[in-house]
Enzyme design. Sequence first.
Site, PDB file in Angstrom:
ATOM      1  N   GLY A  49     -27.738  34.264 -22.128  1.00 26.58           N
ATOM      2  CA  GLY A  49     -28.447  33.134 -21.538  1.00 26.58           C
ATOM      3  C   GLY A  49     -27.427  32.090 -21.132  1.00 26.58           C
ATOM      4  O   GLY A  49     -26.287  32.409 -20.791  1.00 26.58           O
ATOM      5  N   CYS A  50     -27.819  30.839 -21.183  1.00 22.72           N
ATOM      6  CA  CYS A  50     -26.939  29.752 -20.779  1.00 22.72           C
ATOM      7  C   CYS A  50     -25.650  29.779 -21.594  1.00 22.72           C
ATOM      8  O   CYS A  50     -25.676  29.767 -22.819  1.00 22.72           O
ATOM      9  CB  CYS A  50     -27.644  28.411 -20.949  1.00 22.72           C
ATOM     10  SG  CYS A  50     -26.597  27.013 -20.561  1.00 22.72           S
ATOM     11  N   PHE A  51     -24.526  29.797 -20.898  1.00 23.46           N
ATOM     12  CA  PHE A  51     -23.250  29.920 -21.615  1.00 23.46           C
ATOM     13  C   PHE A  51     -22.829  28.658 -22.349  1.00 23.46           C
ATOM     14  O   PHE A  51     -21.992  28.711 -23.235  1.00 23.46           O
ATOM     15  CB  PHE A  51     -22.133  30.448 -20.729  1.00 23.46           C
ATOM     16  CG  PHE A  51     -21.888  29.781 -19.395  1.00 23.46           C
ATOM     17  CD1 PHE A  51     -22.275  28.480 -19.109  1.00 23.46           C
ATOM     18  CD2 PHE A  51     -21.233  30.499 -18.398  1.00 23.46           C
ATOM     19  CE1 PHE A  51     -22.008  27.895 -17.879  1.00 23.46           C
ATOM     20  CE2 PHE A  51     -20.961  29.918 -17.160  1.00 23.46           C
ATOM     21  CZ  PHE A  51     -21.353  28.615 -16.901  1.00 23.46           C
TER      22      PHE A  51
END
Length: 169
Positions: free
Chosen positions: A9-11
Amino acid sequence: MQTIYLAGGCFWGMQKFLDQFDGVAETEVGYANGPDKAPSYEDVCNDSGHAETVRIVYDEEKMTLEQLLAYYFMVIDPLSVNRQGHDEGIQYRTGVYYTDENQLPAIRAAFAREQEKAGAPLAVALEPLKNFFSAEEYHQKYLDKNPGGYCHIPRSYLTMNADKSGAQG
């Protein structure tokens, strides 16, 4: 030192989460396993085909790959396709990308364990790393620079380093 690439997902949140653990020597956020052309963040958000990914360099004497993957699976929904939390799109897909085939037994064991827990096939890719392009500087350690930034990972997990016994290999 060993290296593994994790798309979760969002890093931003994944980097912040993993940075807290002993044995994680270095992290870098970037874009992986898309076309062989370095994308911009805007390209990635417009479906370039790359996954937001964290490159993790870890010390095997302090943290095994099994422990690292247990932490990874702790903060993703392994059944979700192209989505983690409120983030949706191909860049938010999950994946474990390796460069060393000697890591495969540990990775496969982690996948089997998680699939048994989930009771369904995982939506997490297991692939060799095709490419990795470093993200723009403002994305590196983003949640350190912007503590109020959005993250699908619960805030309490971002500061759990006092309890390192939670993930077992």
